[in-house]
Design an enzyme around this catalytic site. Sequence first.
Site, PDB file in Angstrom:
ATOM      1  N   VAL A  34       1.116   5.642  -1.626  1.00 14.64           N
ATOM      2  CA  VAL A  34       0.454   6.636  -2.585  1.00 14.64           C
ATOM      3  C   VAL A  34       1.552   7.373  -2.833  1.00 14.64           C
ATOM      4  O   VAL A  34       2.473   8.086  -1.922  1.00 14.64           O
ATOM      5  CB  VAL A  34      -0.591   7.421  -1.643  1.00 14.64           C
ATOM      6  CG1 VAL A  34      -1.032   8.490  -2.661  1.00 14.64           C
ATOM      7  CG2 VAL A  34      -1.597   6.530  -1.429  1.00 14.64           C
TER       8      VAL A  34
ATOM      9  N   TYR B  99      -5.227   2.523   9.358  1.00 18.07           N
ATOM     10  CA  TYR B  99      -6.188   1.472   8.945  1.00 18.07           C
ATOM     11  C   TYR B  99      -7.397   1.358   9.944  1.00 18.07           C
ATOM     12  O   TYR B  99      -8.458   0.520   9.586  1.00 18.07           O
ATOM     13  CB  TYR B  99      -5.423   0.317   8.811  1.00 18.07           C
ATOM     14  CG  TYR B  99      -4.387   0.142   7.694  1.00 18.07           C
ATOM     15  CD1 TYR B  99      -4.963   0.196   6.396  1.00 18.07           C
ATOM     16  CD2 TYR B  99      -2.894   0.441   7.917  1.00 18.07           C
ATOM     17  CE1 TYR B  99      -3.867   0.131   5.108  1.00 18.07           C
ATOM     18  CE2 TYR B  99      -2.144   0.315   6.685  1.00 18.07           C
ATOM     19  CZ  TYR B  99      -2.764   0.332   5.575  1.00 18.07           C
ATOM     20  OH  TYR B  99      -1.755   0.406   4.411  1.00 18.07           O
TER      21      TYR B  99
ATOM     22  N   ARG C 114      -3.338  12.622   0.612  1.00 19.59           N
ATOM     23  CA  ARG C 114      -4.557  13.362   1.384  1.00 19.59           C
ATOM     24  C   ARG C 114      -5.458  13.779   0.079  1.00 19.59           C
ATOM     25  O   ARG C 114      -5.973  14.834   0.299  1.00 19.59           O
ATOM     26  CB  ARG C 114      -3.961  14.416   2.297  1.00 19.59           C
ATOM     27  CG  ARG C 114      -2.813  14.027   3.092  1.00 19.59           C
ATOM     28  CD  ARG C 114      -3.282  13.052   4.125  1.00 19.59           C
ATOM     29  NE  ARG C 114      -2.274  12.597   5.015  1.00 19.59           N
ATOM     30  CZ  ARG C 114      -1.341  11.872   5.048  1.00 19.59           C
ATOM     31  NH1 ARG C 114      -1.342  10.600   3.917  1.00 19.59           N
ATOM     32  NH2 ARG C 114      -0.457  11.353   5.717  1.00 19.59           N
ATOM     33  N   ARG C 115      -5.753  13.061  -1.062  1.00 24.17           N
ATOM     34  CA  ARG C 115      -6.737  13.381  -1.974  1.00 24.17           C
ATOM     35  C   ARG C 115      -7.878  12.400  -1.783  1.00 24.17           C
ATOM     36  O   ARG C 115      -8.590  12.268  -2.779  1.00 24.17           O
ATOM     37  CB  ARG C 115      -6.042  13.533  -3.176  1.00 24.17           C
ATOM     38  CG  ARG C 115      -5.136  14.789  -3.392  1.00 24.17           C
ATOM     39  CD  ARG C 115      -4.638  14.763  -4.687  1.00 24.17           C
ATOM     40  NE  ARG C 115      -3.445  15.462  -4.647  1.00 24.17           N
ATOM     41  CZ  ARG C 115      -2.821  15.798  -5.846  1.00 24.17           C
ATOM     42  NH1 ARG C 115      -3.385  15.480  -7.112  1.00 24.17           N
ATOM     43  NH2 ARG C 115      -1.832  16.701  -6.104  1.00 24.17           N
ATOM     44  N   GLY C 116      -7.843  11.390  -1.013  1.00 26.19           N
ATOM     45  CA  GLY C 116      -8.798  10.297  -0.757  1.00 26.19           C
ATOM     46  C   GLY C 116      -8.334   8.963  -1.478  1.00 26.19           C
ATOM     47  O   GLY C 116      -9.172   8.193  -1.838  1.00 26.19           O
TER      48      GLY C 116
ATOM     49  N   LEU D  12      -6.024   6.568  -1.000  1.00 25.03           N
ATOM     50  CA  LEU D  12      -6.077   5.509  -0.185  1.00 25.03           C
ATOM     51  C   LEU D  12      -7.530   4.766   0.275  1.00 25.03           C
ATOM     52  O   LEU D  12      -7.642   3.581  -0.016  1.00 25.03           O
ATOM     53  CB  LEU D  12      -5.542   5.962   1.142  1.00 25.03           C
ATOM     54  CG  LEU D  12      -5.309   4.691   2.147  1.00 25.03           C
ATOM     55  CD1 LEU D  12      -4.581   3.329   1.697  1.00 25.03           C
ATOM     56  CD2 LEU D  12      -4.988   4.941   3.567  1.00 25.03           C
TER      57      LEU D  12
ATOM     58  N   VAL E 256       1.015  -1.302   0.061  1.00 21.65           N
ATOM     59  CA  VAL E 256       0.080  -0.097  -0.062  1.00 21.65           C
ATOM     60  C   VAL E 256       1.053   1.222  -0.155  1.00 21.65           C
ATOM     61  O   VAL E 256       1.697   1.492   1.039  1.00 21.65           O
ATOM     62  CB  VAL E 256      -0.833  -0.088   1.368  1.00 21.65           C
ATOM     63  CG1 VAL E 256      -1.624   1.361   1.229  1.00 21.65           C
ATOM     64  CG2 VAL E 256      -1.900  -1.367   1.258  1.00 21.65           C
TER      65      VAL E 256
ATOM     66  N   PHE F 203       4.616  -9.565   5.541  1.00 25.25           N
ATOM     67  CA  PHE F 203       3.956  -9.577   4.070  1.00 25.25           C
ATOM     68  C   PHE F 203       3.481  -8.088   3.658  1.00 25.25           C
ATOM     69  O   PHE F 203       3.611  -7.196   4.532  1.00 25.25           O
ATOM     70  CB  PHE F 203       2.967 -10.481   4.012  1.00 25.25           C
ATOM     71  CG  PHE F 203       1.829 -10.305   4.573  1.00 25.25           C
ATOM     72  CD1 PHE F 203       0.790  -9.395   4.820  1.00 25.25           C
ATOM     73  CD2 PHE F 203       1.550 -11.162   5.916  1.00 25.25           C
ATOM     74  CE1 PHE F 203      -0.415  -9.264   5.429  1.00 25.25           C
ATOM     75  CE2 PHE F 203       0.616 -10.838   6.852  1.00 25.25           C
ATOM     76  CZ  PHE F 203      -0.434  -9.771   6.477  1.00 25.25           C
TER      77      PHE F 203
HETATM   78  C1  COA Z   1      -0.527   6.331   4.262  1.00 22.83           C
HETATM   79  C2  COA Z   1      -0.852   6.642   2.823  1.00 22.83           C
HETATM   80  C3  COA Z   1      -1.094   5.379   2.108  1.00 22.83           C
HETATM   81  C4  COA Z   1      -2.159   7.484   2.819  1.00 22.83           C
HETATM   82  O1  COA Z   1      -2.471   7.720   1.455  1.00 22.83           O
HETATM   83  P1  COA Z   1      -3.503   8.881   1.244  1.00 22.83           P
HETATM   84  O2  COA Z   1      -4.213   8.668  -0.352  1.00 22.83           O
HETATM   85  O3  COA Z   1      -2.714  10.235   1.553  1.00 22.83           O
HETATM   86  O4  COA Z   1      -4.766   8.887   2.085  1.00 22.83           O
HETATM   87  P2  COA Z   1      -6.351   9.342   2.005  1.00 22.83           P
HETATM   88  O5  COA Z   1      -6.380  10.625   1.521  1.00 22.83           O
HETATM   89  O6  COA Z   1      -7.433   8.366   1.407  1.00 22.83           O
HETATM   90  O7  COA Z   1      -6.559   9.553   3.529  1.00 22.83           O
HETATM   91  C5  COA Z   1      -7.737   8.537   3.984  1.00 22.83           C
HETATM   92  C6  COA Z   1      -7.874   8.794   5.384  1.00 22.83           C
HETATM   93  O8  COA Z   1      -6.646   8.501   6.416  1.00 22.83           O
HETATM   94  C7  COA Z   1      -6.096   9.587   6.856  1.00 22.83           C
HETATM   95  N1  COA Z   1      -4.601   9.337   6.798  1.00 22.83           N
HETATM   96  C8  COA Z   1      -3.780   9.192   5.808  1.00 22.83           C
HETATM   97  N2  COA Z   1      -2.728   8.912   6.077  1.00 22.83           N
HETATM   98  C9  COA Z   1      -2.399   8.830   7.486  1.00 22.83           C
HETATM   99  C10 COA Z   1      -1.579   8.613   8.182  1.00 22.83           C
HETATM  100  N3  COA Z   1      -0.309   8.590   7.885  1.00 22.83           N
HETATM  101  N4  COA Z   1      -2.033   8.747   9.570  1.00 22.83           N
HETATM  102  C11 COA Z   1      -3.078   8.882   9.930  1.00 22.83           C
HETATM  103  N5  COA Z   1      -3.972   9.230   9.219  1.00 22.83           N
HETATM  104  C12 COA Z   1      -3.827   9.127   7.838  1.00 22.83           C
HETATM  105  C13 COA Z   1      -6.577  10.866   6.243  1.00 22.83           C
HETATM  106  O9  COA Z   1      -6.548  11.987   7.156  1.00 22.83           O
HETATM  107  C14 COA Z   1      -8.040  10.447   5.836  1.00 22.83           C
HETATM  108  O10 COA Z   1      -8.836  10.528   6.964  1.00 22.83           O
HETATM  109  P3  COA Z   1     -10.325  10.723   6.695  1.00 22.83           P
HETATM  110  O11 COA Z   1     -11.023   9.624   6.050  1.00 22.83           O
HETATM  111  O12 COA Z   1     -10.775  11.105   8.290  1.00 22.83           O
HETATM  112  O13 COA Z   1     -10.278  12.339   5.760  1.00 22.83           O
HETATM  113  C15 COA Z   1       0.151   7.559   2.136  1.00 22.83           C
HETATM  114  O14 COA Z   1       0.489   8.537   2.885  1.00 22.83           O
HETATM  115  C16 COA Z   1       1.463   6.724   1.838  1.00 22.83           C
HETATM  116  O15 COA Z   1       1.796   6.235   0.965  1.00 22.83           O
HETATM  117  N6  COA Z   1       2.630   6.661   3.072  1.00 22.83           N
HETATM  118  C17 COA Z   1       3.754   6.086   2.955  1.00 22.83           C
HETATM  119  C18 COA Z   1       3.547   4.610   2.789  1.00 22.83           C
HETATM  120  C19 COA Z   1       2.842   3.929   3.781  1.00 22.83           C
HETATM  121  O16 COA Z   1       2.766   4.149   5.044  1.00 22.83           O
HETATM  122  N7  COA Z   1       2.117   3.044   3.249  1.00 22.83           N
HETATM  123  C20 COA Z   1       1.149   2.276   4.395  1.00 22.83           C
HETATM  124  C21 COA Z   1       1.871   0.926   4.306  1.00 22.83           C
HETATM  125  S1  COA Z   1       1.161  -0.304   5.555  1.00 22.83           S
END
Ligand code: COA
Length: 414
Positions: free
Chosen positions: A88, A127, A94-96, A98, A86, A414
């Site tokens: 982004v 999550y 932070r555009r939704g 995920l 996973v 994993f």
């Molecule tokens: C974590 C990550 C996947 C989030 O993706 P994103 O597209 O920015 O997330 P979204 O915009 O869909 O956010 C969905 C929700 O999760 C929250 N959120 C996203 N990242 C978060 C974080 N790191 N910590 C806490 N909350 C988070 C957002 O605020 C949002 O909340 P809402 O539904 O209440 O508005 C992205 O920042 C990333 O790739 N990070 C580095 C790699 C990583 O950590 N991957 C996860 C592997 S287990």
Amino acid sequence: MTDSTREAGPYPIRTATAETVEAFTAPLLAAFAFVEDPADQETRTWEPDRIIAALDGERPVATAGAFSFRLGVPGGEAAAAGVTLVGVNPAYRRRGILRSMMRHQLDDVHARGEALAILWASEGAIYQRFGYGLATLSGSFEIARERAAFVRPTPPEGIVRLVDLEEAMGIFPSLYDRVRIQVPGMVARSETWWRSVTLHDTDRARGESGIKFLAVYEAGGEVEGTAIYRVKPDWDERGPKGRLSAIEVIASTPRATRDLWAWLLGVDLVARVAAVRTPVPHPLQLLLAEPRRLGFTVGDGIWLRVVDVPAALAARTYGRPGALVLEIRDAFCPWNAGRWRLVAGEDGHAVAERTDAPPDVTLDAADLGATYLGTFRFSELARVGRVVEGTPGALARADALFAADRAPWCSTMF
Ligand SMILES: CC(C)(COP(=O)(O)OP(=O)(O)OC[C@H]1O[C@@H](n2cnc3c(N)ncnc32)[C@H](O)[C@@H]1OP(=O)(O)O)[C@@H](O)C(=O)NCCC(=O)NCCS
């Protein structure tokens, strides 16, 4: 719904093929600052038809994937999606995106008939909003070898020998499977997984932590234990100060547990012995004279989402016969929401059906994830205000029903 009708706002989601999987997972490089080296072979275990990407035009900007796992649950096993990969691209965060990938993925897991989804979280906060609850704990420690005396030193009853990959392939999987069926939280590994991931060594890991060793413990002519570990040699003016990192120690008998750890703590030229992703509690907490010297730390293990409530509740067994009405709040997977009557029989097996009866306990999907394998009890969740008791004594009944014989543990990353 077809892929082409699934839109993530301006970023439609598509499923990979064998040809596109490399491009689809490219966003991970930016998300994790990490490149998968093809020589590492881990990519061989990927399932392209379970890998999705969000596209900006033609360009993948986010990705998510899953493995088709069998997960050990109390008294049995269940189909579980092992969520992975996973990420982004930071320019699109932070555009939704995920959220839309989680939507797509959980719909797909549900359509495949898998009762559960599990994952290791880079950050737990990500999550829980999608219904994942903390389902196993994971320990780590690092101990100075000279402080690692046993409280009851015992001569070894068996022998440890080092084996190569080919011999290990004939030994490690069967021993692991014998132990796996007793421990909730362990996942079944395919032959490819064993060969390409668990037993495989990589240049990158060797550089960081030393060569991977595969050790087998035999006693009474039987294999009773295995250990996978690395040794990073190091020296200074005072002499050797190597570091041994235990990756996975599996034992099917008490003497294997004791003798394998005594052996790992006895490897020459090593000053410190460390382990991550260990069971909680850890056997060394009981074997050592000075367990505090481990500096034992407990963190989150795998997170579990119940994707199909009746299927998940029927997949595990229960500590005693009884009935319980669960009211489940589940905004992200609304097909689970509502009241379910769980009835467990004398044989430990149960059925769960919809009911209008008043709830015994009310909880979120993530709370069911935290109790499902037996790591947390309903009463523990109630004490922090996450679970509400509807009828007197219901928490105690729920605790007794869901109790697991063995502490859950997942040793597979994993
Ligand atoms: C974590 C990550 C996947 C989030 O993706 P994103 O597209 O920015 O997330 P979204 O915009 O869909 O956010 C969905 C929700 O999760 C929250 N959120 C996203 N990242 C978060 C974080 N790191 N910590 C806490 N909350 C988070 C957002 O605020 C949002 O909340 P809402 O539904 O209440 O508005 C992205 O920042 C990333 O790739 N990070 C580095 C790699 C990583 O950590 N991957 C996860 C592997 S287990």
